[in-house]
Design a protein around this motif. Sequence first.
Motif, PDB file in Angstrom:
ATOM      1  N   ARG A   1      29.885  43.556  25.798  1.00  0.00           N
ATOM      2  CA  ARG A   1      29.647  42.029  25.856  1.00  0.00           C
ATOM      3  C   ARG A   1      29.710  41.431  24.401  1.00  0.00           C
ATOM      4  O   ARG A   1      29.165  42.083  23.470  1.00  0.00           O
ATOM      5  CB  ARG A   1      27.963  41.869  26.519  1.00  0.00           C
ATOM      6  CG  ARG A   1      27.995  42.217  27.858  1.00  0.00           C
ATOM      7  CD  ARG A   1      26.450  42.038  28.226  1.00  0.00           C
ATOM      8  NE  ARG A   1      26.154  40.475  28.096  1.00  0.00           N
ATOM      9  CZ  ARG A   1      26.143  39.593  28.863  1.00  0.00           C
ATOM     10  NH1 ARG A   1      26.606  39.920  30.210  1.00  0.00           N
ATOM     11  NH2 ARG A   1      25.600  38.592  28.455  1.00  0.00           N
TER      12      ARG A   1
ATOM     13  N   CYS B   1      21.088  31.900  16.811  1.00  0.00           N
ATOM     14  CA  CYS B   1      20.222  32.442  18.034  1.00  0.00           C
ATOM     15  C   CYS B   1      19.265  31.447  18.639  1.00  0.00           C
ATOM     16  O   CYS B   1      18.634  30.820  17.445  1.00  0.00           O
ATOM     17  CB  CYS B   1      19.408  33.629  17.629  1.00  0.00           C
ATOM     18  SG  CYS B   1      18.575  34.375  18.674  1.00  0.00           S
TER      19      CYS B   1
ATOM     20  N   SER C   1      24.835  34.816  23.188  1.00  0.00           N
ATOM     21  CA  SER C   1      25.675  33.830  24.109  1.00  0.00           C
ATOM     22  C   SER C   1      24.750  32.768  24.620  1.00  0.00           C
ATOM     23  O   SER C   1      25.184  31.574  25.121  1.00  0.00           O
ATOM     24  CB  SER C   1      26.268  34.736  25.064  1.00  0.00           C
ATOM     25  OG  SER C   1      25.272  35.398  26.101  1.00  0.00           O
TER      26      SER C   1
ATOM     27  N   ASP D   1      27.027  40.793  21.464  1.00  0.00           N
ATOM     28  CA  ASP D   1      26.146  39.795  22.167  1.00  0.00           C
ATOM     29  C   ASP D   1      24.553  39.766  21.973  1.00  0.00           C
ATOM     30  O   ASP D   1      23.777  40.181  22.820  1.00  0.00           O
ATOM     31  CB  ASP D   1      26.258  39.605  23.576  1.00  0.00           C
ATOM     32  CG  ASP D   1      25.772  38.253  24.184  1.00  0.00           C
ATOM     33  OD1 ASP D   1      25.302  37.421  23.555  1.00  0.00           O
ATOM     34  OD2 ASP D   1      26.070  38.026  25.370  1.00  0.00           O
ATOM     35  N   ARG D   2      24.058  40.225  20.747  1.00  0.00           N
ATOM     36  CA  ARG D   2      22.893  40.683  20.549  1.00  0.00           C
ATOM     37  C   ARG D   2      22.320  40.209  19.055  1.00  0.00           C
ATOM     38  O   ARG D   2      23.012  40.868  18.128  1.00  0.00           O
ATOM     39  CB  ARG D   2      22.758  42.196  20.721  1.00  0.00           C
ATOM     40  CG  ARG D   2      21.146  42.905  20.390  1.00  0.00           C
ATOM     41  CD  ARG D   2      21.116  44.178  20.318  1.00  0.00           C
ATOM     42  NE  ARG D   2      19.904  44.919  20.497  1.00  0.00           N
ATOM     43  CZ  ARG D   2      19.179  45.082  19.158  1.00  0.00           C
ATOM     44  NH1 ARG D   2      20.002  44.693  18.170  1.00  0.00           N
ATOM     45  NH2 ARG D   2      18.083  45.410  19.276  1.00  0.00           N
TER      46      ARG D   2
ATOM     47  N   ARG E   1      20.304  37.515  23.350  1.00  0.00           N
ATOM     48  CA  ARG E   1      21.725  37.469  23.667  1.00  0.00           C
ATOM     49  C   ARG E   1      22.356  36.066  22.928  1.00  0.00           C
ATOM     50  O   ARG E   1      21.617  35.070  22.977  1.00  0.00           O
ATOM     51  CB  ARG E   1      21.931  37.272  24.852  1.00  0.00           C
ATOM     52  CG  ARG E   1      21.901  38.428  25.812  1.00  0.00           C
ATOM     53  CD  ARG E   1      22.679  38.432  27.165  1.00  0.00           C
ATOM     54  NE  ARG E   1      22.394  39.665  28.035  1.00  0.00           N
ATOM     55  CZ  ARG E   1      22.929  40.772  27.804  1.00  0.00           C
ATOM     56  NH1 ARG E   1      23.928  40.946  26.791  1.00  0.00           N
ATOM     57  NH2 ARG E   1      22.524  41.858  28.578  1.00  0.00           N
TER      58      ARG E   1
ATOM     59  N   ALA F   1      29.568  37.465  22.474  1.00  0.00           N
ATOM     60  CA  ALA F   1      29.062  36.206  22.375  1.00  0.00           C
ATOM     61  C   ALA F   1      30.381  35.564  21.996  1.00  0.00           C
ATOM     62  O   ALA F   1      30.749  35.500  20.675  1.00  0.00           O
ATOM     63  CB  ALA F   1      27.943  35.707  21.619  1.00  0.00           C
TER      64      ALA F   1
ATOM     65  N   PRO G   1      29.173  33.696  27.173  1.00  0.00           N
ATOM     66  CA  PRO G   1      29.453  35.116  27.077  1.00  0.00           C
ATOM     67  C   PRO G   1      30.785  35.648  27.745  1.00  0.00           C
ATOM     68  O   PRO G   1      31.683  35.057  28.563  1.00  0.00           O
ATOM     69  CB  PRO G   1      28.460  35.504  28.393  1.00  0.00           C
ATOM     70  CG  PRO G   1      28.448  34.100  28.999  1.00  0.00           C
ATOM     71  CD  PRO G   1      28.654  33.033  28.300  1.00  0.00           C
TER      72      PRO G   1
END
Length: 216
Positions: free
Chosen positions: A32, A69, A58, A48-49, A56, A34, A25
């Motif tokens: 935010r 993911c 990350s 980061d989604r 997240r 990743a 992260p």
Amino acid sequence: MPPYPTGSWMPVALSADLPAGTVMPAQSPAGRVALWRGRSGRVSAFADRCPHRGMRLSHGFVRGETLSCIYHGWGYAQAGNCVRIPAHPALTPPETVRVATQHVEDGGGIIWISAGEPTGGPPRFEGLAPVRSMTVEAGIVALEEATGTSTAGGLLDYTNADTSVRLLLAPEGPARTLMHVLIDEDSNPDERITASRAAEALRRAAEHIERGGTGR
């Protein structure tokens, strides 16, 4: 997150902290991200989604040149397009299933993310090498007070017990700063350890000031 001028660059991590095949992260000018490095060594920055269920990214894992993911395994290529849905292996994911990407550059041992469309490349610091990064629970003003100097070009000079370091600062909020410790690239291991300890001393001093204590 303080506003960054469009086209500017924020130093979000050190290259050594992101080996090939890993994800971490980070905080970018847009929020935010990743931050991940494919097996080839190329770095990418995703919002980061995950578009599927909002997990997240990350927390995910790298497979070759894709980031997957951890929730349902949806995989995304470096351009942000979805390339794999494990529950439907025969399906070619539609182009509309995408993750927002950000411009990222990896050079001089530092990973940078731009605020919007970059107007040029990120800064380069000839003769300097990064040692480590650390988060300081204090703002730039407190760090300047602790060092008795002012930032110039995002860099802050600091001397502690005859050890001089240069600190590359990235504000992450009014009372939070990401601090990258830079020293002469020819420094030996002992000098690197000493520089790291000096930065830790500065962190403690700045956080004390941020909490309402006095300066140096």
